[in-house]
Design a protein around this motif. Structure first.
Motif, PDB file in Angstrom:
ATOM      1  N   THR A  11      92.844  54.466  44.875  1.00  0.00           N
ATOM      2  CA  THR A  11      92.393  54.494  46.258  1.00  0.00           C
ATOM      3  C   THR A  11      90.879  54.628  46.258  1.00  0.00           C
ATOM      4  OG1 THR A  11      94.426  55.567  46.932  1.00  0.00           O
ATOM      5  CG2 THR A  11      92.569  55.690  48.459  1.00  0.00           C
ATOM      6  N   ILE A  12      90.227  53.689  46.894  1.00  0.00           N
ATOM      7  CA  ILE A  12      88.782  53.724  47.014  1.00  0.00           C
ATOM      8  C   ILE A  12      88.453  53.435  48.466  1.00  0.00           C
ATOM      9  CG2 ILE A  12      86.604  52.677  46.322  1.00  0.00           C
ATOM     10  CD1 ILE A  12      87.860  51.956  43.695  1.00  0.00           C
ATOM     11  N   MET A  34      89.752  54.374  28.818  1.00  0.00           N
ATOM     12  CA  MET A  34      88.715  53.351  28.916  1.00  0.00           C
ATOM     13  C   MET A  34      88.247  53.218  30.363  1.00  0.00           C
ATOM     14  SD  MET A  34      90.867  49.857  28.588  1.00  0.00           S
ATOM     15  CE  MET A  34      90.400  48.778  29.915  1.00  0.00           C
ATOM     16  N   SER A  35      86.996  52.831  30.540  1.00  0.00           N
ATOM     17  CA  SER A  35      86.475  52.625  31.884  1.00  0.00           C
ATOM     18  C   SER A  35      87.036  51.338  32.450  1.00  0.00           C
ATOM     19  CB  SER A  35      84.951  52.547  31.857  1.00  0.00           C
ATOM     20  OG  SER A  35      84.407  53.799  31.512  1.00  0.00           O
ATOM     21  N   LEU A  36      87.615  51.429  33.618  1.00  0.00           N
ATOM     22  CA  LEU A  36      88.148  50.254  34.283  1.00  0.00           C
ATOM     23  C   LEU A  36      87.130  49.707  35.269  1.00  0.00           C
ATOM     24  CD1 LEU A  36      90.573  48.397  34.801  1.00  0.00           C
ATOM     25  CD2 LEU A  36      91.260  49.993  36.581  1.00  0.00           C
ATOM     26  N   THR A  62      82.147  56.011  37.962  1.00  0.00           N
ATOM     27  CA  THR A  62      82.975  55.392  36.932  1.00  0.00           C
ATOM     28  C   THR A  62      84.409  55.803  37.184  1.00  0.00           C
ATOM     29  OG1 THR A  62      81.196  55.453  35.303  1.00  0.00           O
ATOM     30  CG2 THR A  62      83.433  55.264  34.446  1.00  0.00           C
ATOM     31  N   LEU A  63      85.299  54.842  37.095  1.00  0.00           N
ATOM     32  CA  LEU A  63      86.727  55.099  37.264  1.00  0.00           C
ATOM     33  C   LEU A  63      87.434  54.711  35.975  1.00  0.00           C
ATOM     34  CD1 LEU A  63      89.035  55.935  39.150  1.00  0.00           C
ATOM     35  CD2 LEU A  63      89.162  53.552  39.875  1.00  0.00           C
ATOM     36  N   GLU A  64      88.053  55.695  35.350  1.00  0.00           N
ATOM     37  CA  GLU A  64      88.787  55.456  34.116  1.00  0.00           C
ATOM     38  C   GLU A  64      90.161  54.878  34.429  1.00  0.00           C
ATOM     39  OE1 GLU A  64      87.277  56.059  31.174  1.00  0.00           O
ATOM     40  OE2 GLU A  64      85.522  56.865  32.205  1.00  0.00           O
ATOM     41  N   VAL A 102      78.440  46.068  39.386  1.00  0.00           N
ATOM     42  CA  VAL A 102      79.855  46.378  39.562  1.00  0.00           C
ATOM     43  C   VAL A 102      80.572  45.753  38.377  1.00  0.00           C
ATOM     44  CG1 VAL A 102      81.913  46.077  40.980  1.00  0.00           C
ATOM     45  CG2 VAL A 102      79.692  46.409  42.076  1.00  0.00           C
ATOM     46  N   GLU A 103      81.012  46.593  37.460  1.00  0.00           N
ATOM     47  CA  GLU A 103      81.694  46.096  36.261  1.00  0.00           C
ATOM     48  C   GLU A 103      83.166  46.470  36.334  1.00  0.00           C
ATOM     49  OE1 GLU A 103      81.429  47.390  31.784  1.00  0.00           O
ATOM     50  OE2 GLU A 103      79.629  46.262  32.372  1.00  0.00           O
ATOM     51  N   PHE A 104      84.016  45.469  36.318  1.00  0.00           N
ATOM     52  CA  PHE A 104      85.466  45.665  36.341  1.00  0.00           C
ATOM     53  C   PHE A 104      86.055  45.029  35.096  1.00  0.00           C
ATOM     54  CE2 PHE A 104      89.720  44.073  37.422  1.00  0.00           C
ATOM     55  CZ  PHE A 104      90.341  45.283  37.679  1.00  0.00           C
TER      56      PHE A 104
END
Length: 146
Positions: A11-12, A34-36, A62-64, A102-104
């Motif tokens: 949820t963001i 890992m970072s998602l 950062t969202l893991e 923004v890295e996904f």
């Protein structure tokens, strides 16, 4: 993790992002730490007749994988613009992508072409909008409704 099933849900900004990677990184022998999603100095501004509106101005987090992040704030504080900025769903005619990264899943989404972004949206990352008439039923799990 929210809900049940094989997909992880995040949820963001009062929105739900659903990475649709099959069984997810843990099912592929990957590391759940890992970072998602990495957001660094994200800025999204709008060019309006009265001047520039700085809707998102320097957001970083950062969202893991396997974790949940909630963004809260008053109405009009930029939560939805943040979520739309992450997945590239902003009006092109008035939007100024002022900066940030923004890295996904290892890709900088701000450098991906619109054609590639269309392939990523819905397949790897998705958003459920806040519209109360089309939103999720709070009584049922997210995994059951998707």
């Amino acid at each position: 993790m929210v809900g049940r099933g094989r997909h992880e849900h995040r949820t963001i900004a009062s929105e739900v992002f659903v990475p649709l990677w099959g069984d997810g990184p843990q099912g592929q022998g990957g590391n759940m730490n890992m970072s998602l999603l990495n957001v660094e100095g994200l800025k999204t501004h709008f060019d309006l007749p009265r001047g520039v509106l700085r809707a998102v101005d320097g957001v970083s987090f950062t969202l893991e994988a396997g974790r949940t992040l909630g963004v809260v704030g008053e109405s009009g504080s930029g939560k939805s613009v943040l979520a739309r900025s992450i997945i590239g769903l902003l009006p092109a005619d008035r939007t100024i992508k002022a900066g940030g990264r923004v890295e996904f899943a290892g890709r900088n989404l701000r450098e991906v072409s619109e054609q590639d972004m269309r392939a990523i949206r819905g397949r790897e990352i998705a958003m459920i909008f806040q519209d109360p008439m089309t939103s999720l039923n709070p009584v049922l799990t997210i995994g059951r409704q998707i």
